[in-house]
Design an enzyme around this catalytic site. Structure first.
Site, PDB file in Angstrom:
ATOM      1  N   ASP A 245      80.720  63.155  28.502  1.00 18.55           N
ATOM      2  CA  ASP A 245      79.528  63.737  29.091  1.00 18.55           C
ATOM      3  C   ASP A 245      79.895  64.313  30.446  1.00 18.55           C
ATOM      4  O   ASP A 245      80.557  63.650  31.247  1.00 18.55           O
ATOM      5  CB  ASP A 245      78.474  62.641  29.283  1.00 18.55           C
TER       6      ASP A 245
ATOM      7  N   HIS B 286      70.165  59.743  22.939  1.00 16.96           N
ATOM      8  CA  HIS B 286      69.739  58.636  23.798  1.00 16.96           C
ATOM      9  C   HIS B 286      68.451  58.942  24.561  1.00 16.96           C
ATOM     10  O   HIS B 286      67.967  58.092  25.295  1.00 16.96           O
ATOM     11  CB  HIS B 286      70.862  58.320  24.790  1.00 16.96           C
ATOM     12  N   ASP B 287      67.922  60.165  24.430  1.00 15.29           N
ATOM     13  CA  ASP B 287      66.675  60.532  25.112  1.00 15.29           C
ATOM     14  C   ASP B 287      65.497  60.636  24.145  1.00 15.29           C
ATOM     15  O   ASP B 287      64.367  60.918  24.567  1.00 15.29           O
ATOM     16  CB  ASP B 287      66.804  61.907  25.783  1.00 15.29           C
TER      17      ASP B 287
ATOM     18  N   GLU C  66      73.654  70.728  26.909  1.00 15.94           N
ATOM     19  CA  GLU C  66      72.261  70.284  26.757  1.00 15.94           C
ATOM     20  C   GLU C  66      71.434  71.217  27.616  1.00 15.94           C
ATOM     21  O   GLU C  66      71.704  71.372  28.807  1.00 15.94           O
ATOM     22  CB  GLU C  66      72.083  68.843  27.226  1.00 15.94           C
TER      23      GLU C  66
ATOM     24  N   ASP D 138      75.530  68.143  30.506  1.00 19.93           N
ATOM     25  CA  ASP D 138      74.174  67.706  30.815  1.00 19.93           C
ATOM     26  C   ASP D 138      73.378  68.803  31.536  1.00 19.93           C
ATOM     27  O   ASP D 138      73.910  69.461  32.440  1.00 19.93           O
ATOM     28  CB  ASP D 138      74.292  66.474  31.731  1.00 19.93           C
TER      29      ASP D 138
HETATM   30  O1  ISL Z   1      64.850  64.530  26.916  1.00 20.49           O
HETATM   31  C1  ISL Z   1      64.234  65.140  27.756  1.00 20.49           C
HETATM   32  C2  ISL Z   1      63.275  66.231  27.394  1.00 20.49           C
HETATM   33  O2  ISL Z   1      62.811  66.121  26.087  1.00 20.49           O
HETATM   34  C3  ISL Z   1      64.314  64.733  29.143  1.00 20.49           C
HETATM   35  O3  ISL Z   1      63.817  63.448  29.135  1.00 20.49           O
HETATM   36  C4  ISL Z   1      65.707  64.630  29.714  1.00 20.49           C
HETATM   37  O4  ISL Z   1      65.632  64.050  30.960  1.00 20.49           O
HETATM   38  C5  ISL Z   1      66.349  65.957  29.867  1.00 20.49           C
HETATM   39  O5  ISL Z   1      66.554  66.445  28.609  1.00 20.49           O
HETATM   40  C6  ISL Z   1      67.703  65.855  30.562  1.00 20.49           C
HETATM   41  O6  ISL Z   1      68.509  64.883  29.963  1.00 20.49           O
HETATM   42  C7  ISL Z   1      69.772  64.634  30.470  1.00 20.49           C
HETATM   43  O7  ISL Z   1      69.845  64.595  31.888  1.00 20.49           O
HETATM   44  C8  ISL Z   1      69.123  63.550  32.531  1.00 20.49           C
HETATM   45  C9  ISL Z   1      69.385  62.177  31.897  1.00 20.49           C
HETATM   46  O8  ISL Z   1      68.415  61.281  32.345  1.00 20.49           O
HETATM   47  C10 ISL Z   1      69.353  62.214  30.383  1.00 20.49           C
HETATM   48  O9  ISL Z   1      69.679  60.971  29.839  1.00 20.49           O
HETATM   49  C11 ISL Z   1      70.285  63.299  29.953  1.00 20.49           C
HETATM   50  O10 ISL Z   1      70.433  63.366  28.550  1.00 20.49           O
HETATM   51  C12 ISL Z   1      69.543  63.575  33.966  1.00 20.49           C
HETATM   52  O11 ISL Z   1      70.932  63.536  34.060  1.00 20.49           O
END
Ligand code: ISL
Length: 560
Positions: free
Chosen positions: A107, A335-336, A266, A214
């Site tokens: 990541d 994981h989200d 992402e 990310d």
């Molecule tokens: O999933 C999401 C939208 O549907 C958001 O909750 C998420 O925070 C966003 O997609 C960003 O996610 C990534 O960056 C964040 C971290 O908290 C997440 O776990 C990660 O996947 C900040 O680094």
């Protein structure tokens, strides 16, 4: 245009590991584990990942982190957090994976660091040489510290708080699009980009095969003016800015293209047009990306406020992306997100197993690189938590506060948030019916779903009819059939709860029929006139017009 690629990252299936919830290893003295998954735990499971058929692991952050956002707040990009192990463990993981022909991507969290990162600590000092690594702005002076009138602008964070926090030491506010312990880096500073390049090289030289990047489309902030009113004021100044595209091209040109690696970004709030600019091959930015739209067809606002699920809408959204992008990153969980079998399947019901298999068919018959999230392959369900006391996720807790401010009653808040909380995916993997589901010999960092005695890896491993066996079969089928990897995606349409599409390559056409309902349904005009059954989540050998509850079937036919 859908191009046929045949790059190694198009051929393989990815398995996502969220390390803290994957597998805890015993303490070095043989005593109980610390309840947090770790790298030695991952190494002990590599054979299981291989047996599943995955050829790439995406490892969520294992870097040194104070854990304000479970590792997505990095304090040192070059060291491993002691809870997960050491750099030597990481090297051993890379080597052990390689022995099994499994590649590892890490990541890459570069929109922000932890506030405990050395750069940020030095940045708090105006003359320390690191000031412009982050985004600092003076108070407006119209009101008390932290009040709206004093903040540099009206931007909100993705975690639903003000995007600015005042730092006493330096007398200014810093920007954070996420948690206040996640200050945003300043990408107008070329030194920051050079630092990122060095981090990329550091890991690529150790044998890493790429990165999951990310929130990669919000790096560059083109202005700091007040944003338009809306859920995320200011987003027009940082979403997919030209400066962001330039950074991605520079990282690719100067570093990534010199290695045999790939990136999956992402991305937040992209439509197909924006996504194409980030991942069309000719643009030389990302190789593929994650979007969220297909997981929000039953959501009114973000992931949190629900509305009715319509299978036809799901097909529409999937088709748009399948046909719109040259190559997709195909995923149903991470994981989200909540667990897919509890989302579009029958997680808590009589059709748990059939619907988990149906979702496996959905994912593995799409065009793109499939990403399977730990536990998805055994049909893990949403957390059975009883109240906010069991919630760990900062985003869920913030949304609860926000909804409370809008006078949403407690019962409704809990109903919504328990279905959508990120913790649903973060409960430890259910390895066996042993205490703590075989995840740890200590106390797990987050609750374990009470259904682990029924849903677990050990019991499914020896069962040819299990969800796990079905995933293995689907992954094997994809590996052996180019039509599933590279065939053109053609939607056939929806009829009530039934949706259908075809994958076509050369003279082969594979038709996929899925019934998203606990009731039998007629496929009607969606049925092809001929075809032999290649996949079924029932024991079907020939197709009839009626599909059973949550039935999934794939038919193969040869066109003339
Ligand atoms: O999933 C999401 C939208 O549907 C958001 O909750 C998420 O925070 C966003 O997609 C960003 O996610 C990534 O960056 C964040 C971290 O908290 C997440 O776990 C990660 O996947 C900040 O680094």
């Amino acid at each position: 245009m859908q191009t046929a690629g045949k790059k190694w990252w198009q051929e393989r299936v990815v398995y996502q590991i969220y390390p803290r919830s994957f597998q805890d290893s015993p303490a070095p003295d043989g005593g109980p584990g610390d309840g947090i998954g770790d790298i030695p735990g991952i190494i002990s499971r590599l054979d299981d990942i291989k047996a599943l058929g995955a050829g790439i692991i995406w490892l969520s952050p294992v870097y040194l982190s104070p854990d304000a956002d479970n590792g997505y707040d990095i304090a040192d990009y070059r060291s491993i957090d002691p809870r997960y192990g050491t750099l030597a463990d990481m090297d051993r993981l890379i080597a052990e994976a390689e022995k099994r022909d499994i590649k590892i991507i890490m990541d890459l969290v570069i929109n922000h660091t932890s506030d405990e990162h050395e750069w940020f600590q030095k940045s708090r000092d105006r003359d320390g040489g690191y000031r412009d690594y982050y985004i600092w702005k003076p108070p407006k002076g119209r009101g008390a510290r932290g009040s709206k009138g004093d903040l540099p602008n009206n931007w909100m964070s993705f975690f639903m708080e003000d995007a600015w926090t005042f730092d006493e030491k330096s007398g200014e506010y810093y920007l954070h699009l996420f948690h206040k312990k996640q200050p945003d880096l300043n990408y107008r500073n070329p030194k920051v980009i050079e630092e990122v390049k060095a981090i990329l090289r550091f890991w690529l030289d150790r044998g890493i095969a790429g990165f999951r990047c990310d929130v990669i489309n919000v790096l560059y902030k083109s202005s700091f003016a007040d944003g338009r009113k809306g859920p995320l004021p200011g987003i027009e100044f940082y979403l997919c800015q030209e400066g962001n595209h330039e950074i991605l091209r520079e990282l690719r040109r100067d570093v990534l293209d010199k290695y045999d690696c790939f990136t999956v970004g992402e991305t937040v709030m992209v439509d197909v047009e924006k996504a194409k600019l980030l991942c069309d091959e000719s643009r030389k930015e990302l190789d593929m990306l994650f979007y969220f739209e297909h997981l929000q067809v039953d959501r009114l606002i973000e992931r949190y406020i629900p509305k009715k699920f319509r299978p036809g809408k799901l097909l529409k959204v999937l088709s748009k992306w399948q046909r719109g992008l040259e190559w997709n990153a195909v995923y149903l969980e991470n994981h989200d997100q909540c667990r897919i079998v509890s989302h579009y399947g029958d997680g808590g019901g009589a059709y748990w197993e059939a619907s988990a298999k149906l979702l496996a068919v959905l994912e593995l018959t799409m065009r793109g690189t499939p990403f399977i999230y730990q536990g998805q392959e055994i049909g893990m369900t949403n957390f059975d938590f009883k109240g906010f006391g069991e919630v760990n996720d900062v985003e869920t807790l913030n949304w609860n506060r926000l909804l409370k401010r809008f006078h949403i009653p407690a019962r409704l808040r809990w109903k919504w948030l328990k279905e959508s909380s990120r913790d649903n995916a973060r409960t430890p993997v259910q390895w066996s019916a042993e205490p703590n589901a075989g995840f740890t010999t200590g106390k797990p960092w987050l609750g374990i779903n009470g259904n682990y005695t029924k849903i677990n890896y050990a019991s499914q491993r020896g069962d040819d009819n299990s969800v796990l066996a079905f995933y293995k079969k689907m992954i094997g089928l994809r590996a052996e059939n180019d039509v599933l990897k590279y065939g053109e995606f053609r939607p056939l349409g929806a009829r009530g709860s039934v949706i259908a599409w075809q994958r076509v390559l050369g003279d082969e056409a594979w038709t996929v029929l899925l019934n998203f309902s606990p009731r039998a349904a007629r496929a009607g005009s969606l049925l092809p006139t001929c075809g032999s059954v290649v996949v079924s989540n029932t024991s079907r050998t020939a197709i009839t017009e009626t599909l059973l509850p949550y039935e999934a079937v794939v038919l193969k036919s040869i066109t003339q």
